[in-house]
Design a protein around this motif. Structure first.
Motif, mmCIF file in Angstrom:
data_model
loop_
_atom_site.group_PDB
_atom_site.id
_atom_site.type_symbol
_atom_site.label_atom_id
_atom_site.label_comp_id
_atom_site.label_asym_id
_atom_site.label_seq_id
_atom_site.Cartn_x
_atom_site.Cartn_y
_atom_site.Cartn_z
ATOM 1 N N UNK A 173 12.553 -9.440 -9.497
ATOM 2 C CA UNK A 173 12.031 -9.284 -10.750
ATOM 3 C C UNK A 173 11.212 -10.227 -11.180
ATOM 4 N N UNK A 174 12.242 -11.630 -11.292
ATOM 5 C CA UNK A 174 11.841 -12.787 -11.776
ATOM 6 C C UNK A 174 12.419 -13.860 -10.916
ATOM 7 N N UNK A 175 11.632 -14.601 -10.202
ATOM 8 C CA UNK A 175 12.381 -15.397 -9.099
ATOM 9 C C UNK A 175 12.846 -16.811 -9.781
ATOM 10 N N UNK A 176 12.593 -16.916 -10.881
ATOM 11 C CA UNK A 176 13.080 -18.422 -11.387
ATOM 12 C C UNK A 176 14.444 -18.687 -11.153
ATOM 13 N N UNK A 177 15.381 -18.050 -11.329
ATOM 14 C CA UNK A 177 16.766 -18.636 -11.186
ATOM 15 C C UNK A 177 16.794 -18.984 -9.695
ATOM 16 N N UNK A 178 16.300 -18.134 -8.824
ATOM 17 C CA UNK A 178 16.497 -18.667 -7.403
ATOM 18 C C UNK A 178 15.589 -19.776 -7.147
ATOM 19 N N UNK A 179 14.508 -19.866 -7.805
ATOM 20 C CA UNK A 179 13.615 -21.056 -7.414
ATOM 21 C C UNK A 179 14.178 -22.567 -8.019
ATOM 22 N N UNK A 180 14.696 -22.514 -9.260
ATOM 23 C CA UNK A 180 15.591 -23.628 -9.707
ATOM 24 C C UNK A 180 16.365 -23.861 -9.021
ATOM 25 N N UNK A 181 17.305 -22.795 -8.453
ATOM 26 C CA UNK A 181 18.513 -23.407 -7.392
ATOM 27 C C UNK A 181 18.140 -24.044 -6.289
ATOM 28 N N UNK A 182 16.778 -23.525 -5.600
ATOM 29 C CA UNK A 182 16.411 -24.084 -4.481
ATOM 30 C C UNK A 182 15.672 -25.573 -4.657
ATOM 31 N N UNK A 183 15.214 -25.724 -5.956
ATOM 32 C CA UNK A 183 14.571 -27.087 -6.186
ATOM 33 C C UNK A 183 15.861 -28.054 -6.393
ATOM 34 N N UNK A 184 16.700 -27.491 -7.076
ATOM 35 C CA UNK A 184 18.014 -28.440 -7.171
ATOM 36 C C UNK A 184 18.502 -28.811 -5.703
ATOM 37 N N UNK A 185 18.492 -28.082 -4.975
ATOM 38 C CA UNK A 185 18.808 -28.112 -3.598
ATOM 39 C C UNK A 185 17.836 -29.024 -2.672
ATOM 40 N N UNK A 186 16.600 -28.529 -2.884
ATOM 41 C CA UNK A 186 15.494 -29.316 -1.976
ATOM 42 C C UNK A 186 14.629 -30.046 -3.052
ATOM 43 N N UNK A 187 14.749 -31.142 -3.652
ATOM 44 C CA UNK A 187 14.048 -31.748 -4.823
ATOM 45 C C UNK A 187 12.513 -32.079 -4.099
ATOM 46 N N UNK A 188 11.524 -31.725 -4.679
ATOM 47 C CA UNK A 188 10.277 -32.411 -4.093
ATOM 48 C C UNK A 188 9.935 -33.700 -4.881
ATOM 49 N N UNK A 189 9.345 -34.505 -4.078
ATOM 50 C CA UNK A 189 8.824 -35.924 -4.361
ATOM 51 C C UNK A 189 7.775 -35.745 -5.369
ATOM 52 N N UNK A 190 7.878 -35.982 -6.789
ATOM 53 C CA UNK A 190 6.724 -35.755 -7.567
ATOM 54 C C UNK A 190 5.516 -37.002 -7.273
ATOM 55 N N UNK A 191 6.088 -38.037 -6.779
ATOM 56 C CA UNK A 191 5.088 -39.149 -6.670
ATOM 57 C C UNK A 191 4.009 -38.699 -5.297
ATOM 58 N N UNK A 192 4.149 -37.693 -4.379
ATOM 59 C CA UNK A 192 3.386 -37.652 -3.392
ATOM 60 C C UNK A 192 1.928 -36.686 -4.023
ATOM 61 N N UNK A 193 1.207 -36.871 -3.193
ATOM 62 C CA UNK A 193 -0.148 -36.326 -3.529
ATOM 63 C C UNK A 193 -0.366 -34.946 -2.841
#
Length: 193
Positions: A173-193
């Motif tokens: 219905x709203x994927x935000x809670x799952x996306x936040x949990x996965x972002x914590x588990x697999x952080x993205x490098x904000x410095x990459x282009x």
């Protein structure tokens, strides 16, 4: 895996059928739970309830307070559109999942004419005697055998071509809670282009 202390966990996800909730809240044999709700939720990073909007509302009303601050995602299983027209198919359905009636109801909603249903125990072995009975039932009723993806992988290889599978996929219905949990588990490098 939630109750297995030997299993290394990076994300503990509790999945609940919104319609059934936590049953009567009691532990086996008095209820359906393997441990008390509060005990399991102490180790949970996220709760995912799956079901129709009405069931979701009842689940949130009944069990929402027990979740406290644990993120709660909501979703439902829907048939995967494969191009197959299920309408009017005469079928004998079998399912060894937690709540087989959900599978049978999904088939009916897809237009399948159920000539018979065989609810099996969760993870019930598909032994030769059972398969022989299902095949005979389908032949006698001039019907196609249909099962879940979970059960299809347990069929003997020589029978997989004789049994149709209705694939389903989880839609959030709203994927935000799952996306936040996965972002914590697999952080993205904000410095990459």
């Amino acid at each position: 895996g939630l109750q297995n202390p030997a299993l290394a966990k990076e994300l503990s996800l509790v999945v609940v059928d919104a319609h059934r909730g936590c049953g009567n809240g009691r532990v086996l044999p008095a209820g359906p739970l393997r441990e008390p709700v509060a005990t399991g939720l102490k180790r949970a990073d996220l709760v995912l309830s799956s079901g129709a909007p009405g069931a979701q509302a009842r689940f949130t009303e009944t069990w929402g307070p027990a979740l406290g601050q644990i993120p709660h995602a909501r979703g439902h299983l829907a048939p995967l559109q494969t191009g197959m027209d299920w309408t009017g198919l005469r079928a004998i359905a079998f399912a060894g999942i937690g709540h087989p009636q959900k599978f049978f109801d999904t088939l009916k909603a897809e237009g399948v004419m159920l000539c018979g249903t065989h609810p099996l125990a969760d993870h019930q072995p598909l032994d030769a005697r059972l398969i022989t009975r299902l095949l005979a039932d389908a032949k006698a009723q001039n019907a196609q055998l249909v099962t879940t993806e979970k059960d299809a992988v347990r069929l003997p290889p020589e029978l997989r071509g004789d049994v149709l599978t209705l694939p389903v996929r989880l839609t959030f219905e709203a994927p935000a809670p799952v996306e936040h949990a996965l972002d914590r588990l697999f952080p993205t490098d904000q410095g990459r282009a």
